[in-house]
Design a protein around this motif. Structure first.
Motif, PDB file in Angstrom:
ATOM      1  N   ARG A   1     -34.006 -36.665 -43.675  1.00 59.23           N
ATOM      2  CA  ARG A   1     -33.456 -36.153 -44.241  1.00 59.23           C
ATOM      3  C   ARG A   1     -32.969 -36.409 -45.804  1.00 59.23           C
ATOM      4  N   ASN A   2     -32.351 -37.189 -46.087  1.00 59.12           N
ATOM      5  CA  ASN A   2     -32.132 -37.532 -47.404  1.00 59.12           C
ATOM      6  C   ASN A   2     -33.157 -38.702 -47.578  1.00 59.12           C
ATOM      7  N   ALA A   3     -34.187 -38.649 -46.908  1.00 54.89           N
ATOM      8  CA  ALA A   3     -35.377 -39.013 -47.913  1.00 54.89           C
ATOM      9  C   ALA A   3     -36.066 -38.675 -47.990  1.00 54.89           C
ATOM     10  N   PHE A   4     -36.022 -37.320 -48.190  1.00 51.51           N
ATOM     11  CA  PHE A   4     -36.794 -35.901 -49.252  1.00 51.51           C
ATOM     12  C   PHE A   4     -36.239 -35.939 -50.841  1.00 51.51           C
ATOM     13  N   ARG A   5     -34.712 -35.976 -50.562  1.00 55.46           N
ATOM     14  CA  ARG A   5     -33.997 -35.765 -51.975  1.00 55.46           C
ATOM     15  C   ARG A   5     -34.648 -37.305 -52.382  1.00 55.46           C
ATOM     16  N   ILE A   6     -34.331 -38.579 -52.002  1.00 57.29           N
ATOM     17  CA  ILE A   6     -34.263 -39.447 -52.682  1.00 57.29           C
ATOM     18  C   ILE A   6     -36.201 -39.518 -53.322  1.00 57.29           C
ATOM     19  N   MET A   7     -37.743 -38.417 -52.445  1.00 50.05           N
ATOM     20  CA  MET A   7     -38.155 -38.846 -52.937  1.00 50.05           C
ATOM     21  C   MET A   7     -38.561 -37.551 -53.798  1.00 50.05           C
ATOM     22  N   GLY A   8     -37.429 -36.273 -54.158  1.00 48.60           N
ATOM     23  CA  GLY A   8     -37.830 -35.750 -54.627  1.00 48.60           C
ATOM     24  C   GLY A   8     -38.630 -34.635 -54.135  1.00 48.60           C
ATOM     25  N   ILE A   9     -38.956 -34.307 -52.758  1.00 47.23           N
ATOM     26  CA  ILE A   9     -39.757 -33.413 -52.153  1.00 47.23           C
ATOM     27  C   ILE A   9     -38.685 -32.980 -51.508  1.00 47.23           C
ATOM     28  N   GLY A  10     -39.194 -31.036 -51.996  1.00 48.78           N
ATOM     29  CA  GLY A  10     -38.430 -30.230 -51.195  1.00 48.78           C
ATOM     30  C   GLY A  10     -38.552 -29.598 -49.900  1.00 48.78           C
ATOM     31  N   PHE A  11     -36.947 -29.379 -49.344  1.00 47.69           N
ATOM     32  CA  PHE A  11     -37.944 -29.382 -48.169  1.00 47.69           C
ATOM     33  C   PHE A  11     -36.444 -27.750 -47.875  1.00 47.69           C
ATOM     34  N   ARG A  12     -37.612 -27.311 -46.495  1.00 44.42           N
ATOM     35  CA  ARG A  12     -37.223 -25.724 -45.584  1.00 44.42           C
ATOM     36  C   ARG A  12     -38.483 -25.844 -44.698  1.00 44.42           C
ATOM     37  N   SER A  13     -37.121 -24.447 -44.163  1.00 44.73           N
ATOM     38  CA  SER A  13     -37.719 -24.148 -42.939  1.00 44.73           C
ATOM     39  C   SER A  13     -36.749 -23.192 -42.519  1.00 44.73           C
ATOM     40  N   SER A  14     -37.635 -22.577 -41.275  1.00 48.65           N
ATOM     41  CA  SER A  14     -37.301 -21.403 -41.122  1.00 48.65           C
ATOM     42  C   SER A  14     -37.945 -21.362 -39.552  1.00 48.65           C
ATOM     43  N   GLY A  15     -36.802 -19.926 -38.226  1.00 45.91           N
ATOM     44  CA  GLY A  15     -36.986 -19.887 -37.174  1.00 45.91           C
ATOM     45  C   GLY A  15     -35.715 -20.802 -36.386  1.00 45.91           C
ATOM     46  N   ASP A  16     -35.609 -20.595 -35.194  1.00 46.57           N
ATOM     47  CA  ASP A  16     -34.485 -20.912 -34.333  1.00 46.57           C
ATOM     48  C   ASP A  16     -34.891 -22.388 -33.838  1.00 46.57           C
ATOM     49  N   LEU A  17     -34.546 -23.133 -33.113  1.00 46.47           N
ATOM     50  CA  LEU A  17     -34.716 -24.857 -32.905  1.00 46.47           C
ATOM     51  C   LEU A  17     -34.649 -24.216 -30.693  1.00 46.47           C
ATOM     52  N   MET A  18     -35.379 -24.479 -30.595  1.00 40.03           N
ATOM     53  CA  MET A  18     -35.447 -24.672 -29.061  1.00 40.03           C
ATOM     54  C   MET A  18     -34.061 -25.362 -27.935  1.00 40.03           C
ATOM     55  N   LYS A  19     -33.513 -24.779 -27.272  1.00 40.03           N
ATOM     56  CA  LYS A  19     -33.031 -25.662 -26.673  1.00 40.03           C
ATOM     57  C   LYS A  19     -32.425 -25.823 -25.344  1.00 40.03           C
TER      58      LYS A  19
END
Length: 281
Positions: free
Chosen positions: A69-87
């Motif tokens: 997750r923090n690699a994207f912050r360092i690279m400056g790449i935006g990150f978003r997601s939608s939907g529920d995770l499988m349990k």
């Protein structure tokens, strides 16, 4: 990387300014501290985690998730997601566009990649893959039962396994036909009633002014130039994950029907995600 898919058009030329090189150096240094620092911590924690929990990993997947997750912050790449995770116990299947998929899919969900056995021998990458619990398989029918038992062990340890059914990466503008053989193990007597499968669409949105396939990594493209090109952009694009509802394997008659269902969901989500961003722009 497997050179399975090739674009009809040559990869876009890589052009980097002096400022771009400065960004590369800065981001590389910070990424190195994050990735290798996280790896050291992961290995240290695993020394205590393994004797007490065996195949279960109640702590180390959170370290991998934090790093990605923090690699994207360092690279400056935006990150978003939608939907529920499988349990439920089972597997996640997604389209494959880039080496960035590894960071993206780990950033939202604690998963374990299923990869071809050759990757374990790759310098650097193979070591990282083994440390993070990647499942290595051989494309050999004689190994089918052995690999099914391995999947069963990992699923019973509450591991979510990640498969790329396309079998190769693309330019990020398309979803290839899924290879149904990758779904065969799901229908074994040991796994069919145990497993669920969650399709995930991975959509890349390029930086403003860059080609739509900017983040795609395919064919015979070398990793290093693509990695440097990605880090050299000041105002980055983004990656979007669309999690579709999980389905039970036992609800499908065979691997071809399940593969077709997952492909349809991922293809539809991929098209919707790309169209939505283009409309917004």
């Amino acid at each position: 990387m497997s050179p399975g898919w090739h674009s009809e058009a040559e990869p876009d030329p890589i052009q980097m300014s002096g400022f771009g090189w400065g960004l590369v150096v800065l981001r590389c240094l910070i990424l190195a501290v994050l990735v290798f620092g996280g790896l050291v911590i992961l290995l240290m924690v695993r020394l205590f985690e393994r004797p007490f929990f065996g195949m279960h990993r109640p702590i180390t997947p959170y370290i991998t998730q934090f790093v990605c997750r923090n690699a994207f912050r360092i690279m400056g790449i935006g990150f978003r997601s939608s939907g529920d995770l499988m349990k439920e116990p089972g597997a996640v299947v997604a389209n494959h566009s880039s080496w960035l998929d590894i960071f993206a899919l780990n950033a939202r969900k604690r998963i374990y990649f299923v990869s071809k056995a050759e990757v374990a021998k790759w310098p650097g990458i193979g070591w990282l893959a083994r440390a993070t619990g990647t499942v290595f398989i051989e494309r050999n029918p004689k190994k089918a039962r052995e690999q099914t038992l391995l999947f069963e062990q990992r699923l019973k340890a509450d591991h979510k396994l990640l498969f790329f059914p396309e079998g190769t990466s693309t330019d990020g503008l398309r979803v290839l036909t899924f290879k149904t053989t990758l779904f065969a193990a799901f229908f074994s007597d040991q796994l069919r009633d145990l497993m669920s499968v969650q399709p995930v669409s991975v959509v890349y949105h390029p930086p403003k002014g860059e080609p739509k396939r900017f983040y795609g990594w395919w064919g015979d493209m070398d990793f290093a130039p693509h990695f440097l090109k990605t880090l050299a952009v000041l105002r980055q694009g983004s990656v979007e994950l669309i999690y579709h509802p999980a389905v039970r394997v036992s609800d499908f008659t065979n691997r071809k029907v399940l593969a077709a269902y997952c492909e349809d969901k991922i293809r539809s989500g991929h098209a919707t995600g790309r169209a939505g961003r283009e409309t917004a722009d």
